[in-house]
Structure formats: C-alpha cells, structure tokens
Design an enzyme around this catalytic site. Structure first.
Site, PDB file in Angstrom:
ATOM      1  N   THR A   1      47.645  41.817  42.363  1.00 26.78           N
ATOM      2  CA  THR A   1      48.411  40.687  43.098  1.00 26.78           C
ATOM      3  C   THR A   1      49.690  40.860  41.834  1.00 26.78           C
ATOM      4  OG1 THR A   1      46.309  39.190  43.432  1.00 26.78           O
ATOM      5  CG2 THR A   1      48.461  38.504  42.683  1.00 26.78           C
TER       6      THR A   1
ATOM      7  N   TYR B   1      36.400  46.785  38.072  1.00 33.78           N
ATOM      8  CA  TYR B   1      36.757  46.478  39.587  1.00 33.78           C
ATOM      9  C   TYR B   1      36.517  47.000  40.539  1.00 33.78           C
ATOM     10  CZ  TYR B   1      40.407  43.705  42.156  1.00 33.78           C
ATOM     11  OH  TYR B   1      40.836  43.836  43.514  1.00 33.78           O
TER      12      TYR B   1
ATOM     13  N   LYS C   1      34.505  42.904  37.959  1.00 35.12           N
ATOM     14  CA  LYS C   1      34.950  41.657  39.012  1.00 35.12           C
ATOM     15  C   LYS C   1      34.185  42.607  40.323  1.00 35.12           C
ATOM     16  CE  LYS C   1      39.345  40.767  41.029  1.00 35.12           C
ATOM     17  NZ  LYS C   1      40.663  40.567  41.020  1.00 35.12           N
TER      18      LYS C   1
ATOM     19  N   VAL D   1      37.952  35.756  38.912  1.00 34.85           N
ATOM     20  CA  VAL D   1      38.958  36.185  38.911  1.00 34.85           C
ATOM     21  C   VAL D   1      39.809  36.143  40.317  1.00 34.85           C
ATOM     22  CG1 VAL D   1      40.621  38.562  38.213  1.00 34.85           C
ATOM     23  CG2 VAL D   1      38.417  38.421  37.006  1.00 34.85           C
TER      24      VAL D   1
END
Length: 303
Positions: free
Chosen positions: A56, A144, A172, A212
């Site tokens: 992001t 992630y 994550k 997250v």
C-alpha cells in the site's frame, strides 16, 4: 490518544498496524511532512505499529533512497510510540538484503518481507530467500504470504521450517486459506496477523494477535475496538465492531486498488493533502468515487 487496555498482549510488532500509504506532492515527489503527520494521526487513533513502504506504500515505485527517507521520517515522528516496520521485501534476494541492512540503520523496529513475486521460485527457493535476508540483520521479521500478488504461496511446511529461524517471528497472512493458517498456528509460535482486513476476527479466533490493515487508515479506532475485544475474549463486542467495519472495508478494498482508495478517502477526511499515486496506479474515476462514497455513507461517513 487511545489508552492501552490490560487485555492487549505483548507482541513484537503491535496489534493494529496500518499498512501506511506513501504521501506524494502534486508533482509525484515524496511528501515527508505529510508522512509524519499521517503517522502521528494513525497512532493517536489507536495504531501501535505501522508498516512503511509495503504494498500500500507503493514500494514497487520507490527508489531505495525514498524508502530510507520514509523509514527515517516515520521513526522520527512516532518512534517509541509505535513499532515501525520497514517493507523491504523484493523479488531480488540481494537487493532486499541490502535494503534491509540500510533500513536497520534508520532505527526501525522490524522488517516485512513479501514472498518473491514474478520469479515463481519453488518452496526451497522461497525458504532460502527469507532465511538469507533474515540473517542479514538483527531485526525481527514478519513474513508476508500473499499469493494473490506474489503467485507463489508459502506452504505450511515451509512456514513451519522458517519459524525455526531466530529472527523470523511473525506472519502477515493474506492467503485466505484457513486450513493452512490453522496448521501454522498449531505448529509454530509465529505471531500471526490478518493480512485480509475482513478476516481479522476469524483469524483471531485461532490465535492471530492482530491485523496489518489498509482499511485501518480510515477506521483505526474500530480496528482497535475489534482487536482489543478479541484479545479480551469479548466476542459480542468484537462481532459488533466486525459488522461496523464491513462498509469501510468494502469502500477501501473492493472497488479499486487499496493505495488509491486509501489516499482518496484520507484526502476527503483532511488527513492527506493530495491523493496522488504513481503510475502504473491512477486516480479513481468519478464513477468509482461515487461507489466508494456510497459505502462510506452506509458507515456514517459522508463528504
């Protein structure tokens, strides 16, 4: 300021962690002043961690020096008040290792490393990639897992093996595979974070410690309520927050790319001077903005 309740667990990275956007000026250059202002706002609203220059944060369009400038700016702004997690994962192991080492010098509290994208390595390559980077600094690492972007998942047996590395302490989870996450939760001590905004409550039922989140840019307090309620075992309060978050999540996550929608809404709220994104991302169309406004109006947020 959001007070820290006794129910909140001790974690390496925090429990409500916005995946922060990278503010740009109208000409597309970094806006570090706005980054610091936004970081302070998010922490004031209840965030106890921030991921900087993750997906992001448009990390794929940032130069190394821009990543480092963002890390330094946010550490200066909120270091000591919230954990600052540097997004240094790339598909080039050597480059990611180098950026991680530079990040460590800025005072960040941890690293977020995404599965190598585009290359499509096998599980042995994925494991070697993460172990190489994690061994290059003393910082704690959050892996992630997001096969929707990286193509390749991190298989449960690979995650279980990676959890043996002393610096790899978090995950994550944006895989959307509850069975896979169950196996990892049952066989490791990894601190698991929901990487899917809408799955925060379900994942916390099996032991995830927090989220997250992209939507936490615009609904930080509600995520704080949800996560704290789950950690306190108050399912009724958590369910209420979960339902209230639904229209926010639809507004941010289901119509356009999350960085674009987050910047747009933050601009509407007055928390970001400009919604500028870098190509290949583009601004929301008028029709897209209308749909987003309708979801936010359902949540009670109008502009």
């Amino acid at each position: 300021m959001i007070e820290t309740p006794a129910a909140r667990p001790e974690t390496t990275f925090g429990t409500v962690i916005p995946a922060m956007v990278t503010p740009f000026t109208q000409d597309g250059s970094l806006d570090l002043d706005s980054a610091q202002t936004l970081a302070n706002h998010l922490v004031d609203e209840g965030a106890d961690g921030l991921v900087i220059t993750g997906t992001t944060g448009e990390t794929s369009t940032l130069l190394d020096e821009e990543n480092i400038a963002m890390f330094e700016a946010v550490v200066e702004a909120v270091g000591g008040r919230a954990k600052v997690i540097a997004g240094t994962g790339m598909n080039d192991t050597g480059h990611s290792t180098h950026l991680s080492q530079l990040a460590a010098k800025t005072g960040v509290d941890g690293l977020l490393l995404v599965t190598p994208y585009y290359n499509k390595p096998n599980q042995a390559g994925i494991r070697a990639h993460f172990e190489t980077i994690a061994s290059a600094t003393d910082l704690p690492v959050m892996l992630y897992d997001i096969p929707g972007r990286s193509v390749m998942p991190i298989n449960p047996d690979t995650l279980i093996a990676l959890a043996q590395h002393p610096n790899i302490v978090g995950l994550k989870d944006a895989k959307g595979d509850f069975q896979s996450t169950t196996l990892v939760a049952a066989h490791t001590d990894l601190e698991i974070y929901s990487g899917e905004d809408s799955l925060t409550m379900p994942l916390m039922t099996l032991g995830a410690v927090g989220v997250v989140s992209v939507t936490a840019h615009v609904a930080t307090r509600l995520y704080r309520q949800l996560v704290d309620a789950m950690n306190a075992g108050d399912l009724a309060a958590a369910r209420q927050a979960h339902f209230r978050l639904d229209p926010y999540q639809r507004a941010v996550m289901t119509h356009i790319q999350g960085a674009v929608s987050s910047k747009l809404i933050l601009n509407w709220q007055g928390h970001l001077p400009s919604p500028v994104v870098r190509l290949p991302l583009v601004q929301a169309t008028e029709d897209e903005q209308t749909i987003i406004r309708a979801d936010l109006a359902e949540a009670g947020l109008t502009f």
